[in-house]
Design an enzyme around this catalytic site. Structure first.
Site, PDB file in Angstrom:
ATOM      1  N   LEU B  14     -48.199  58.250 -62.256  1.00 19.38           N
ATOM      2  CA  LEU B  14     -48.701  59.263 -63.203  1.00 19.38           C
ATOM      3  C   LEU B  14     -47.760  59.407 -64.402  1.00 19.38           C
ATOM      4  CD1 LEU B  14     -50.159  62.030 -60.862  1.00 19.38           C
ATOM      5  CD2 LEU B  14     -51.291  60.049 -61.858  1.00 19.38           C
ATOM      6  N   HIS B  15     -47.101  58.294 -64.755  1.00 20.81           N
ATOM      7  CA  HIS B  15     -46.282  58.296 -65.959  1.00 20.81           C
ATOM      8  C   HIS B  15     -47.214  58.016 -67.144  1.00 20.81           C
ATOM      9  CE1 HIS B  15     -42.823  58.151 -63.335  1.00 20.81           C
ATOM     10  NE2 HIS B  15     -43.373  57.147 -62.689  1.00 20.81           N
ATOM     11  N   THR B  16     -46.791  58.406 -68.291  1.00 22.32           N
ATOM     12  CA  THR B  16     -47.491  58.128 -69.565  1.00 22.32           C
ATOM     13  C   THR B  16     -49.009  58.358 -69.481  1.00 22.32           C
ATOM     14  OG1 THR B  16     -47.591  55.731 -69.169  1.00 22.32           O
ATOM     15  CG2 THR B  16     -45.674  56.566 -70.300  1.00 22.32           C
ATOM     16  N   SER B  56     -44.630  58.205 -59.066  1.00 22.45           N
ATOM     17  CA  SER B  56     -44.740  56.748 -59.127  1.00 22.45           C
ATOM     18  C   SER B  56     -45.642  56.208 -58.027  1.00 22.45           C
ATOM     19  CB  SER B  56     -43.353  56.118 -58.953  1.00 22.45           C
ATOM     20  OG  SER B  56     -42.473  56.582 -59.928  1.00 22.45           O
TER      21      SER B  56
END
Lengths: 154, 86
Positions: B14-16, B56
């Site tokens: 769930l990055h960027t 992640s």
């Protein structure tokens, strides 16, 4: 090198700058990184291309953007630039427009991006008080004072 | 209150951009929504908090919803996470 040290070491800072579109706002940030040898000029094109395809995926909160592209978009080494705008510009994100703080981020690999670079940027911006200070900073001295007063930010 | 534990399986977690999609979806609902990862629990409608904690691939997170549309919110967010490809 951490975000704060990078900004001052490479002087990748532009305060109260002027931009007449989101593209020119992004360019202010990437130009600083190009001058510092952090990214190749094509990093700008990579960000614009992704934005046109996916929307402004790097808008973090009202007024705040963290423009970046993938490491293969022309990153030479991990680094950051800080741009504040005199007049905010719209990026096309109804929840968060207009934007007047841009921390452009370049990470040399995805691991560094997700585990370190993003965390540093959002840790700086995750405080309303700090964001207000950043918005009002006029010069490097103001900015130094802001960073020096942050005891919880490394 | 409704909650479910879900494992993150997409490559970038769930990055960027996926994180941005998740927060935008959470904001569609009236319910209060939290994400719990390990000991840390934060507002699912704040991208800053989500990115600070960092979610992640391989992480198991609990999504907690409380409010008038909690069932729909929980289903939608779990579906969104399962459908992430990048």
């Amino acid at each position: 090198m951490n975000l704060k040290d990078y900004l001052f070491e490479y002087n990748t800072i532009s305060l109260q700058a002027e931009a007449n579109s989101w593209q020119s706002a992004v360019k202010l940030g990437t130009d600083l990184l190009v001058e510092a040898g952090t990214v190749e000029p094509r990093y700008y094109d990579a960000i614009i291309e992704s934005t046109l395809k996916l929307g402004p995926y790097y808008i973090l909160a009202p007024g705040m953007a963290m423009p970046h592209a993938r490491p293969e978009g022309g990153v030479i080494r991990t680094g950051y630039s800080l741009v504040t705008l005199k007049t905010p510009v719209a990026f096309g994100d109804v929840d968060n427009d207009p934007i007047d703080i841009l921390i452009t981020m370049a990470a040399k690999d995805t691991e560094t991006q997700n585990k370190s670079a993003i965390v540093q940027v959002v840790s700086l911006l995750d405080s309303e008080e700090r964001v207000q200070w950043l918005k009002t900073a006029k010069n490097q001295e103001d900015l130094k004072r802001i960073f020096e007063s942050l005891t919880d930010f490394e | 209150m409704k909650s479910r534990v879900i494992e993150i399986v997409n490559k970038t977690g769930l990055h960027t951009r996926p994180g941005n999609l998740f927060v935008k979806e959470a904001k569609q609902f009236e319910s209060e929504i939290w994400v719990k990862k390990g000991e840390e629990q934060f507002n699912a409608k704040s991208l800053l908090k989500l990115m600070k904690v960092g979610v992640s691939r391989g992480d198991k997170i609990e999504i907690i919803c409380e409010g008038p549309d909690e069932d729909k919110a929980l289903d939608s967010l779990c579906e969104l996470i399962a459908s992430l490809e990048e």
